[in-house]
Design a protein around this motif. Structure first.
Motif, short mmCIF file in Angstrom:
data_model
loop_
_atom_site.label_atom_id
_atom_site.label_comp_id
_atom_site.label_asym_id
_atom_site.label_seq_id
_atom_site.Cartn_x
_atom_site.Cartn_y
_atom_site.Cartn_z
N VAL A 93 0.83 -1.20 0.00
CA VAL A 93 0.00 0.00 0.00
C VAL A 93 0.86 1.25 0.00
CG1 VAL A 93 -1.77 1.28 1.24
CG2 VAL A 93 -1.88 -1.21 1.15
N LEU A 94 1.83 1.35 0.91
CA LEU A 94 2.68 2.54 0.95
C LEU A 94 3.59 2.60 -0.27
CD1 LEU A 94 3.67 2.53 4.75
CD2 LEU A 94 2.06 4.06 3.61
N GLY A 95 4.10 1.46 -0.67
CA GLY A 95 5.07 1.44 -1.77
C GLY A 95 4.46 1.55 -3.15
N GLU A 96 3.20 1.10 -3.32
CA GLU A 96 2.62 1.03 -4.67
C GLU A 96 1.34 1.84 -4.86
OE1 GLU A 96 2.53 -2.98 -6.34
OE2 GLU A 96 3.77 -3.66 -4.67
N PHE A 97 0.64 2.16 -3.77
CA PHE A 97 -0.62 2.89 -3.91
C PHE A 97 -0.43 4.40 -3.80
CE2 PHE A 97 -4.18 -0.37 -2.85
CZ PHE A 97 -3.58 -1.29 -3.70
N LEU A 98 0.42 4.84 -2.85
CA LEU A 98 0.60 6.27 -2.66
C LEU A 98 1.36 6.87 -3.83
CD1 LEU A 98 1.31 6.67 1.17
CD2 LEU A 98 -0.83 6.23 -0.05
N ASP A 99 0.96 8.08 -4.20
CA ASP A 99 1.52 8.82 -5.35
C ASP A 99 1.13 8.19 -6.68
OD1 ASP A 99 2.82 10.83 -3.85
OD2 ASP A 99 4.48 9.47 -3.43
N ARG A 100 0.23 7.26 -6.68
CA ARG A 100 -0.23 6.65 -7.92
C ARG A 100 -1.27 7.55 -8.59
NH1 ARG A 100 -2.21 0.36 -8.43
NH2 ARG A 100 -3.19 0.46 -10.48
N ARG A 101 -1.19 7.64 -9.91
CA ARG A 101 -2.15 8.44 -10.68
C ARG A 101 -3.32 7.54 -11.06
NH1 ARG A 101 -1.78 13.63 -10.43
NH2 ARG A 101 -2.71 13.83 -12.50
N VAL A 102 -4.52 7.94 -10.63
CA VAL A 102 -5.74 7.18 -10.93
C VAL A 102 -6.80 8.17 -11.42
CG1 VAL A 102 -5.24 5.36 -9.26
CG2 VAL A 102 -6.47 7.40 -8.52
N ARG A 103 -8.00 7.68 -11.67
CA ARG A 103 -9.07 8.54 -12.19
C ARG A 103 -10.32 8.44 -11.33
NH1 ARG A 103 -8.09 10.82 -16.97
NH2 ARG A 103 -6.30 10.06 -18.17
N LEU A 104 -11.01 9.60 -11.24
CA LEU A 104 -12.29 9.62 -10.56
C LEU A 104 -13.35 9.04 -11.48
CD1 LEU A 104 -12.20 13.19 -8.95
CD2 LEU A 104 -11.66 11.00 -7.86
N VAL A 105 -14.18 8.19 -10.96
CA VAL A 105 -15.21 7.53 -11.77
C VAL A 105 -16.22 8.53 -12.30
CG1 VAL A 105 -17.10 5.85 -11.68
CG2 VAL A 105 -14.94 5.34 -10.51
#
Length: 434
Positions: A93-105
């Motif tokens: 979670v800390l290593g791969e989720f944070l700072d990840r670019r995603v989109r709002l549905v």
């Protein structure tokens, strides 16, 4: 009003100390391990990556976390010190989720994940991702000035698996909603290669539950393809009687190597079970019934019965014994059934309501007599006591049934009971839920 379950932002967990029930520090949290899921379900938190004093990083399952509060994590005290190795189906979670670019549905706008909130499910030890704290705008100066907001997990795309596809990650995720016996049924119908891939991707506790439901040939095949240290971890997670049955099917050299890699206490229980004839009370019993001392109260007993990882048969009664209260115990005093616990005040001592009239089983009691005993007294489990009066374990009705049914009963197709026929092929499994 429903009880409010804890919600924690993962950034607040980074570096917090982890303590055992005695207040001794085990290590510090370095990350959280999540598994993506299909069907629009939030990612499940499998456990914590904890850095212990020796700077080794180990895995701590969430089922062994009893508290996350006040800047600390409390565990049950049972910690596996083997080094953490991330599996293909796992995400940090800390290593791969944070700072990840995603989109709002809602509007397909791209955002950056700044933090993740996790929440414990009501009345369970399971945790899952609950919310995301995100910032609108792209990097650099715009990122600093962008609006920040907290959104539900379902408002963000990019953190779930597609329903189709046959990667091990997808297949493991689809198994999440199934009971261990149904997962075992599905695994049995996969190719050996595919079966090994899925077994390697399952976490230790889940694989242990599934192995207990598989035919012996499949058990031996799967355990033989695991790395020896991991195979020992899985055997430790199995019920001791099931681990003993599996080890008895292995060549002598393999059996001894795995026993040597297991924790000494777990290995001792398994060795003791393997010393009894298979179709006797000693060979059938589990060494982990609920044991209480005479000065324990009804409240203490009910707290033990409520443990989520207990089978219904083991939770049906508690066994009152003098110290030591781990099998083999001190003198066995008797049994208190669950219904009796519900009828008496919480402060009542279990020694005052114990049923001592029922004669316990000697470990050499043959299977037909064990079956007759359970049927005659309407029991779902029965105490096994040696000549000195010490409780050795308990025989449960499910273990008796395992040995009364035909050898190939585990290969029976149970999917028709659920009105499902899509569990047999890999394609069919991919459409279901874990």
């Amino acid at each position: 009003m429903a009880a409010v379950t804890p919600r924690v932002f993962v950034s607040h967990l980074s570096g917090v100390p982890v303590f055992d029930p005695n207040g001794d520090q085990v290590g510090r949290v370095r990350d959280l391990v999540a598994m993506l899921r299909v069907g629009g379900r939030p990612p499940r938190i499998l456990g914590l990556v904890v850095e212990v004093i020796s700077r080794r990083r180990i895995f701590l399952p969430m089922t062994r976390v009893t508290g996350v509060e006040s800047g600390q994590v409390i565990t049950t005290g049972v910690v596996n010190m083997r080094r953490f190795e991330q599996r293909p189906t796992e995400r940090l979670v800390l290593g791969e989720f944070l700072d990840r670019r995603v989109r709002l549905v809602e509007d397909d706008e791209e955002v950056t994940v700044l933090d993740v909130a996790i929440q414990q499910l009501p009345a369970r030890r399971d945790w899952e991702i609950d919310k995301y704290f995100v910032r609108k705008g792209r990097g650099g100066a715009l990122r600093r000035k962008g609006e920040t907001l907290t959104v539900e997990w379902s408002a963000v795309s990019g953190f779930s698996l597609e329903e189709h596809g046959q990667g091990a990650e997808n297949l493991v995720a689809t198994f999440e909603r199934l009971r261990p016996t149904d997962v075992a049924n599905a695994l049995h119908h996969l190719s050996p290669k595919r079966r090994a891939e899925v077994a390697a991707a399952l976490d230790d506790d889940r694989l242990a539950d599934v192995l207990e439901e598989l035919p012996e040939d499949d058990q031996v095949e799967i355990i033989g393809k695991l790395a020896e240290e991991r195979a020992a971890d899985v055997l430790e997670a199995m019920d001791p009687d099931d681990a003993a049955d599996l080890l008895s099917e292995l060549p002598e050299d393999d059996k001894e190597r795995l026993l040597a890699l297991m924790r000494p206490d777990d290995a001792a229980d398994v060795r003791r079970l393997m010393s009894y004839e298979e179709r006797t009370a000693g060979g059938l019993m589990t060494t982990e019934p609920i044991v209480l001392r005479p000065d324990a109260t009804v409240a203490d007993a009910l707290a033990r019965v409520r443990q989520a990882d207990l089978s219904p048969a083991l939770a049906a009664q508690v066994y009152v014994c003098r110290s030591p209260d781990e099998t083999p115990t001190g003198k066995y005093l008797g049994t208190v059934h669950f219904q009796r616990l519900l009828r008496d005040p919480p402060f009542t001592l279990v020694s005052s309501i114990v049923d001592s009239d029922l004669v316990p089983l000697p470990p050499d009691t043959p299977l037909p007599l064990v079956t007759s005993y359970l049927a005659a007294y309407n029991m779902v489990s029965a105490p096994v006591v040696d000549e000195s009066g010490s409780l050795l374990g308990a025989v449960t009705v499910d273990d008796v049934l395992d040995h009364l049914l035909p050898d190939d009963w585990r290969e029976t197709d149970l999917t028709d009971l659920h009105g499902e026929t899509g569990l047999h092929g890999e394609e069919g499994v991919g459409r279901g839920g874990r």
